[in-house]
Design an enzyme around this catalytic site. Sequence first.
Site, mmCIF file in Angstrom:
data_model
loop_
_atom_site.group_PDB
_atom_site.id
_atom_site.type_symbol
_atom_site.label_atom_id
_atom_site.label_comp_id
_atom_site.label_asym_id
_atom_site.label_seq_id
_atom_site.Cartn_x
_atom_site.Cartn_y
_atom_site.Cartn_z
ATOM 1 C CB CYS A 2 -0.980 0.168 1.284
ATOM 2 S SG CYS A 2 -2.127 -1.225 1.299
ATOM 3 N NE ARG A 27 4.595 1.831 -0.048
ATOM 4 C CZ ARG A 27 5.563 1.600 1.128
ATOM 5 N NH1 ARG A 27 6.817 1.919 0.495
ATOM 6 N NH2 ARG A 27 5.178 1.357 2.093
ATOM 7 C CD1 TRP A 74 0.085 -6.462 -2.915
ATOM 8 C CD2 TRP A 74 -0.089 -6.996 -0.846
ATOM 9 N NE1 TRP A 74 0.370 -7.662 -2.671
ATOM 10 C CE2 TRP A 74 0.387 -8.061 -1.331
ATOM 11 C CE3 TRP A 74 -0.354 -6.968 0.681
ATOM 12 C CZ2 TRP A 74 0.736 -9.134 -0.740
ATOM 13 C CZ3 TRP A 74 -0.127 -8.314 1.321
ATOM 14 C CH2 TRP A 74 0.335 -9.284 0.621
ATOM 15 C CG ASN A 100 1.338 0.970 4.246
ATOM 16 O OD1 ASN A 100 1.305 -0.131 3.992
ATOM 17 N ND2 ASN A 100 2.569 1.582 4.275
ATOM 18 N N GLY A 101 -0.863 -0.719 6.380
ATOM 19 C CA GLY A 101 -0.369 -1.449 7.552
ATOM 20 C C GLY A 101 -1.596 -2.257 7.922
ATOM 21 C CD GLU A 486 17.219 -13.411 -6.572
ATOM 22 O OE1 GLU A 486 16.631 -13.887 -5.607
ATOM 23 O OE2 GLU A 486 16.919 -12.126 -7.161
ATOM 24 C CE LYS A 490 14.031 -11.578 -9.029
ATOM 25 N NZ LYS A 490 14.654 -11.071 -8.147
ATOM 26 C CD GLU A 493 9.985 -11.771 -7.779
ATOM 27 O OE1 GLU A 493 9.419 -11.229 -6.909
ATOM 28 O OE2 GLU A 493 11.480 -11.362 -7.821
ATOM 29 C CG HIS A 509 19.953 -36.763 -2.348
ATOM 30 N ND1 HIS A 509 20.377 -37.989 -2.081
ATOM 31 C CD2 HIS A 509 21.003 -35.978 -2.677
ATOM 32 C CE1 HIS A 509 21.591 -38.111 -1.928
ATOM 33 N NE2 HIS A 509 22.043 -36.781 -2.433
ATOM 34 C CE LYS A 608 11.777 -2.951 -5.181
ATOM 35 N NZ LYS A 608 12.413 -4.061 -5.933
HETATM 36 O O1 M6R Z 1 12.954 -4.932 0.904
HETATM 37 P P1 M6R Z 1 13.166 -6.314 1.349
HETATM 38 O O2 M6R Z 1 14.527 -6.598 0.448
HETATM 39 O O3 M6R Z 1 13.345 -6.665 2.587
HETATM 40 O O4 M6R Z 1 12.309 -7.272 0.589
HETATM 41 C C1 M6R Z 1 12.214 -8.536 0.811
HETATM 42 C C2 M6R Z 1 11.465 -9.297 -0.235
HETATM 43 O O5 M6R Z 1 10.190 -9.083 -0.145
HETATM 44 C C3 M6R Z 1 11.902 -9.311 -1.822
HETATM 45 O O6 M6R Z 1 13.454 -9.448 -1.671
HETATM 46 C C4 M6R Z 1 11.105 -9.957 -2.700
HETATM 47 O O7 M6R Z 1 11.394 -11.447 -2.693
HETATM 48 C C5 M6R Z 1 11.341 -9.568 -4.103
HETATM 49 N N1 M6R Z 1 10.113 -9.577 -4.782
HETATM 50 C C6 M6R Z 1 12.298 -10.208 -4.972
HETATM 51 O O8 M6R Z 1 12.121 -9.883 -6.265
#
Ligand code: M6R
Length: 613
Positions: A2, A27, A74, A100-101, A486, A490, A493, A509, A608
Amino acid sequence: MCGIVGYIGNKKAYPILIKGLSRLEYRGYDSAGVALLEDGKLNVFKRQGKVLDLTNFVADNPTNGTVGIGHTRWATHGLPNDINAHPHTSGDGSITLVHNGIIENYDILKKELIKRGHVFKSETDTEVLVHLIEDIKEKSGASLAESVRIALNEVHGAYAIVVISPEEPNKIIAAKKSSPLVIGMGEDEYYLASDATPIIEYTKNVVYLEDEQIAIIDRYNGLRIFSISNKEVSPYVQELEMQLEELEKGGYEHFMLKEIYEQPRAIHDSFRGRLNAKEGWVSLGGIKDYEDQIAKANRIIIIACGTSWHAALVAEYYFEDLARIPVEVEYASEFRYRNPIIRKDDVVIAISQSGETADTLAALKMAKEQGATLLGIVNVVGSTISRVTDAGSYTHAGPEIGVASTKAFTTQLVLLAMMALSIGKKRGTIEDKKFQTLLDEMEALPSKIEQLLKSDDYIREVSAIYKDAPNALYLGRGSSFPIALEGALKLKEISYIHAEGYPAAEMKHGPIALIDENMPVFVIATQGQNYEKVVSNIQEVKARKGKLIAIVSKGDTTVREIADHVIEIPNSDEFVVPILATIPFQLISYHIAVMRECNVDQPRNLAKSVTVE
Ligand code: M6R
């Protein structure tokens, strides 16, 4: 999670709010809304969907007010629809707010308010808060600000709120706890936002509101800040270092692509004043006063989420190898609920791009209560984690707008590498020759990444072959194993392809059962101590007809003979391979997502900055 904005001044609020919401859309993008005060009247517009849907909806309506608030959502409590969209308004229409929260005790409060005759329209926790303020105001006859203060003493949870009322049309009330809020100080005008990105084009002077503080902004009397227990505090005005151009796409089709291409520059910025290979030193000013403590630490605990957690896993290799300090890497969300053993001589490092991730923050607070030294590796300057830690270093990646983390990740790795090198040097656990070699390798990174980015066309061609794969496997060994995780994250997501990352040797395994001629297997097979072992793992994939896409060191011939495609990275010490090998994986995910017509910068269901549990 948010985004909220607010404006009070002499300009029309609406265009400022809409532009601000577009900047904060990363956000959350389930719905958007604004509320404007005009001639003593409150106009609220809200719509499911993106900020663009809101502007189309508002189109021909009056939007002349000079006071207003806005929100991009969000969804947490309630579906992403028009009714649940913010702003939320009190039953009598006299108060409206954006939030927000999460108000954790909303259910108990709601039941009590219903008993007192309040009628709710939405499923949100936020609507409960605005009714609570209304209830208090009505009963006590207090001002809006005082009613907000009393209400906030009754709620549990996290909030950043901005509140307006047609009854006090020259005021904005704002407050925060565990969710960020920044106030921009213009000439007789004030901007409010979840981060500084909507503010930077108007003013560089900002005040970061602290937890449990309430700001009263009066058009005629300016800004005053009070604690939730009603003590006045002096606003601390800071100057932003951010540049406006950093927030634009700069000719790229997507922010993600821009941010991938910015990595040579971002890494260079991370080094500035901290590493000099020619003179043979590395030094992180932000943690200088804590170096002795880190060097003497019983162990280092690294807490993070998502991509930042992957950076922590690489750091485990760095610190254990170079500084010989035991490291434990923890998901912040698990750590905080596990009753972990934390000792006074433990150093806890939090890694976070945003510096606002709720789980990481809560884990940090827990570690602080148990007496550990807290360090932060954060990108967003002035963010909450950077302020609650004892010390830390900024990654200096610059604003990262794409929801998928790219340059924030590689600069985290660079910073953690610098930290491990400087602590290793201090502890005498790294030989002088190796120290110098690794400094040289680090300093060469920006130009090696420039070189690597030249393979982008080829990487796009390879990506096109696998764009319709339903699944993918990512493999790596040693410090490249987290890069496999990672790479898989990527792809998941932003292209919605199911992908798993595994240590290459673990494949036999279990995951090997998945391999057939339709399974793309992305593997990091660069020169180094595990090279031959990885080649054996590659043979195992090939024997089951898997499709192999291997990241190899320049000039490699062995893997080239076995793999379906090879992507070369410049020859380098294993130490920096995780940083280099990340780049092709970022590009593969990006190209596949574009070819699948996915929303690259704002993937579905994500935000984000995850400021809720
Ligand atoms: O702002 P942060 O690094 O604490 O965020 C952590 C995760 O939410 C963030 O890395 C998320 O996994 C991303 N979407 C990855 O691309």
